[in-house]
Design a protein around this motif. Structure first.
Motif, PDB file in Angstrom:
ATOM      1  N   GLU A 275      62.624  36.049  39.151  1.00 31.56           N
ATOM      2  CA  GLU A 275      62.996  36.663  40.441  1.00 31.56           C
ATOM      3  C   GLU A 275      63.324  35.589  41.472  1.00 31.56           C
ATOM      4  O   GLU A 275      64.307  35.692  42.206  1.00 31.56           O
ATOM      5  N   GLU A 276      62.493  34.560  41.518  1.00 24.98           N
ATOM      6  CA  GLU A 276      62.736  33.460  42.456  1.00 24.98           C
ATOM      7  C   GLU A 276      64.039  32.753  42.114  1.00 24.98           C
ATOM      8  O   GLU A 276      64.789  32.335  42.999  1.00 24.98           O
ATOM      9  N   PHE A 277      64.324  32.620  40.819  1.00 21.40           N
ATOM     10  CA  PHE A 277      65.572  32.001  40.374  1.00 21.40           C
ATOM     11  C   PHE A 277      66.785  32.752  40.929  1.00 21.40           C
ATOM     12  O   PHE A 277      67.731  32.150  41.452  1.00 21.40           O
ATOM     13  N   LEU A 278      66.763  34.078  40.828  1.00 23.79           N
ATOM     14  CA  LEU A 278      67.900  34.868  41.312  1.00 23.79           C
ATOM     15  C   LEU A 278      68.034  34.803  42.826  1.00 23.79           C
ATOM     16  O   LEU A 278      69.146  34.763  43.368  1.00 23.79           O
ATOM     17  N   ILE A 279      66.903  34.798  43.529  1.00 22.46           N
ATOM     18  CA  ILE A 279      66.948  34.688  44.987  1.00 22.46           C
ATOM     19  C   ILE A 279      67.561  33.355  45.398  1.00 22.46           C
ATOM     20  O   ILE A 279      68.416  33.273  46.297  1.00 22.46           O
ATOM     21  N   VAL A 280      67.152  32.274  44.725  1.00 20.23           N
ATOM     22  CA  VAL A 280      67.704  30.945  45.018  1.00 20.23           C
ATOM     23  C   VAL A 280      69.183  30.890  44.649  1.00 20.23           C
ATOM     24  O   VAL A 280      70.002  30.323  45.371  1.00 20.23           O
ATOM     25  N   LEU A 281      69.561  31.497  43.519  1.00 20.57           N
ATOM     26  CA  LEU A 281      70.963  31.525  43.104  1.00 20.57           C
ATOM     27  C   LEU A 281      71.824  32.218  44.144  1.00 20.57           C
ATOM     28  O   LEU A 281      72.928  31.770  44.471  1.00 20.57           O
ATOM     29  N   GLY A 282      71.322  33.326  44.681  1.00 16.05           N
ATOM     30  CA  GLY A 282      72.101  34.081  45.651  1.00 16.05           C
ATOM     31  C   GLY A 282      72.179  33.428  47.011  1.00 16.05           C
ATOM     32  O   GLY A 282      73.211  33.485  47.679  1.00 16.05           O
ATOM     33  N   THR A 283      71.091  32.779  47.446  1.00 12.18           N
ATOM     34  CA  THR A 283      71.035  32.238  48.807  1.00 12.18           C
ATOM     35  C   THR A 283      71.300  30.740  48.888  1.00 12.18           C
ATOM     36  O   THR A 283      71.505  30.211  49.975  1.00 12.18           O
TER      37      THR A 283
ATOM     38  N   ALA B 258      73.045  24.835  42.083  1.00 20.78           N
ATOM     39  CA  ALA B 258      72.395  24.085  41.005  1.00 20.78           C
ATOM     40  C   ALA B 258      71.321  23.159  41.558  1.00 20.78           C
ATOM     41  O   ALA B 258      70.256  22.990  40.949  1.00 20.78           O
ATOM     42  N   ARG B 259      71.586  22.545  42.724  1.00 21.41           N
ATOM     43  CA  ARG B 259      70.575  21.688  43.354  1.00 21.41           C
ATOM     44  C   ARG B 259      69.315  22.480  43.662  1.00 21.41           C
ATOM     45  O   ARG B 259      68.202  22.066  43.346  1.00 21.41           O
ATOM     46  N   ALA B 260      69.506  23.636  44.305  1.00 23.73           N
ATOM     47  CA  ALA B 260      68.360  24.443  44.728  1.00 23.73           C
ATOM     48  C   ALA B 260      67.583  24.979  43.526  1.00 23.73           C
ATOM     49  O   ALA B 260      66.343  25.006  43.531  1.00 23.73           O
ATOM     50  N   ILE B 261      68.293  25.414  42.476  1.00 24.13           N
ATOM     51  CA  ILE B 261      67.627  25.942  41.286  1.00 24.13           C
ATOM     52  C   ILE B 261      66.818  24.845  40.595  1.00 24.13           C
ATOM     53  O   ILE B 261      65.676  25.063  40.171  1.00 24.13           O
ATOM     54  N   THR B 262      67.406  23.646  40.475  1.00 29.84           N
ATOM     55  CA  THR B 262      66.695  22.534  39.852  1.00 29.84           C
ATOM     56  C   THR B 262      65.478  22.149  40.679  1.00 29.84           C
ATOM     57  O   THR B 262      64.403  21.849  40.135  1.00 29.84           O
ATOM     58  N   ASN B 263      65.621  22.163  42.004  1.00 31.87           N
ATOM     59  CA  ASN B 263      64.474  21.880  42.875  1.00 31.87           C
ATOM     60  C   ASN B 263      63.372  22.916  42.689  1.00 31.87           C
ATOM     61  O   ASN B 263      62.181  22.593  42.678  1.00 31.87           O
TER      62      ASN B 263
END
Length: 430
Positions: A260-268, A385-390
């Motif tokens: 869920e957090e992954f999708l939120i980060v992907l979207g925002t 990609a930066r945010a997801i990796t972080n």
């Protein structure tokens, strides 16, 4: 109750996914309308940021007050920072290797004299924080100022001091600790309410990004993006996968755990948007409240693995595009400088580009600062990609520090990772 909560968690996951897909479609087919959706994404991120500082404060204070051991707090902090430094160095090194092997900027043959330096002037001219300034800025002017500006490291410092002070009060401090613990429960209730609009926030942010920059804009610098995404994937599945394996855990199950957090980060495109719920999940996984409260906020300043990869690859790409040969001595200089300049990049608006400018400026003009204009146009597409990796980096880091401390119940963690739906149900039930 549990089954209802599980369905609700699954529903949120599907809704956020639909928000991302619908936003991307709107941005592609109706860009003029899509760019007007930006306020939805901005509003959601502001709602989350509104609650981060008080959650960090309450979590850390209650955790430390219950520990009643200042040495343990210091030990956790030192272990976390040591882990961060090692992993971010590895991330930078991998970024340099991939950029050197695949040469994404080779063949562009751009004349440095044709670069439009005005496009990056506001980043190049911005004052960059040196290490001393960065450390001094961790100390707030006033406690209220730290909370009003949402400076997480400043709030964290005050929370640690307040928690230590509270722990020294003994029995007298237990009443305050209990009240703050109850306040924390209310704050996580607020987060549960905010998460209901996460699909709308993801929709607005994704629609704006695609509508503003267009999918077609990726073609020109697509190879750089491909190399960057490949490098992030290598880091997540190989390096962080190795760290997970060292603990006897599976990186794929950890990723599923925070889907869920992954999708939120992907979207925002903001790892901060997932910070409160990530902290809650990691506590449920078996990481201590005080450990989570210390490690996650520190990670948002010191453990930017995705950003570290981006910095080194962007510099190598600019040099290749301008036909500038960099020796391994130059690469080592870049690594050494970035270990200092990258700290606090996430705490400043446009911090990534300011960090790039500060790093290029130390190379005595070998790679012109104006070269940043070459990556300015696709920066927004690389931010996901930066945010997801972080996000994944800070998740694994917190679990590792808990394991290093010997406080992580591995059997419990494995059971939870094997049954993420049950975890989501428990989170929502609370």
């Amino acid at each position: 109750m549990a089954s209802t909560s599980a369905r609700a968690a699954k529903g949120l996951y599907i809704q956020v996914l639909l928000g991302v897909v619908i936003g991307a479609a709107l941005g592609h087919f109706w860009p003029a309308i899509a760019v007007q959706m930006q306020p939805f994404g901005d509003a959601f991120i502001k709602l989350v940021r509104m609650i981060i500082a008080p959650i960090v404060f309450v979590t850390v204070v209650v955790g430390i007050a219950k520990l009643a051991d200042a040495k343990e707090v210091g030990r956790i902090g030192i272990k976390a920072i040591l882990y961060f430094e090692v992993l971010t160095t590895i991330a930078m090194f991998i970024g340099l290797i991939v950029a050197h092997v695949f040469q994404p900027g080779a063949g562009l043959n751009i004349n440095p004299a044709t670069l439009d330096s005005k496009a990056v002037a506001r980043y190049a001219d911005a004052p960059h924080q040196d290490v001393v300034t960065f450390l001094l800025n961790i100390i707030p002017n006033t406690v209220v100022d730290a909370f009003s500006k949402g400076e997480i490291l400043q709030v964290l410092l005050f929370a640690v001091l307040f928690g230590l002070g509270l722990s020294r009060m003994g029995e007298r401090g237990k009443t305050v600790t209990h009240v703050l613990d109850e306040v924390g429960g209310a704050l996580f209730g607020v987060i549960a309410i905010i998460m209901r609009v996460a699909p709308l926030g993801a929709f607005g942010a994704m629609a704006f990004t695609i509508g503003k920059y267009g999918i077609g804009a990726l073609a020109q610098l697509g190879f750089l993006m491909l190399c960057f995404y490949l490098t992030c994937a290598i880091f997540i599945f190989v390096i962080m996968g190795g760290v997970a394996a060292l603990m006897g855990l599976n990186i794929f199950k950890i990723i599923r755990f925070v889907k869920e957090e992954f999708l939120i980060v992907l979207g925002t495109s903001s790892s901060e948007a997932a910070m409160p719920t990530l902290m809650e999940k990691l506590e449920l996984l078996g990481c201590g409240k005080s450990l989570v409260g210390l490690t996650i906020p520190l990670g948002y300043a010191f453990n930017l693995d995705g950003s570290s990869i981006y910095f080194t690859m962007a510099i190598a790409f600019i040099a290749q595009a301008l036909n500038i040969d960099l020796s391994w001595a130059d690469y080592l200089l870049i690594l050494a400088v970035l270990l200092l300049t990258s700290k606090g990049a996430a705490t400043v608006t446009g911090g990534g580009f300011i960090t790039l400018a500060a790093t290029l400026a130390t190379m005595n003009g070998k790679v012109p600062v104006a070269g940043m204009v070459l990556v300015l146009g696709i920066d927004r597409f690389m931010s996901e990609a930066r945010a997801i990796t972080n996000l994944f980096g800070n998740t694994v880091a917190t679990i590792f520090v808990a394991w290093w401390e010997g406080t992580l119940d591995l059997e419990k963690a494995r059971v939870i990772l094997d049954n993420p739906a049950g975890v989501e149900a428990a989170v929502l039930a609370e």
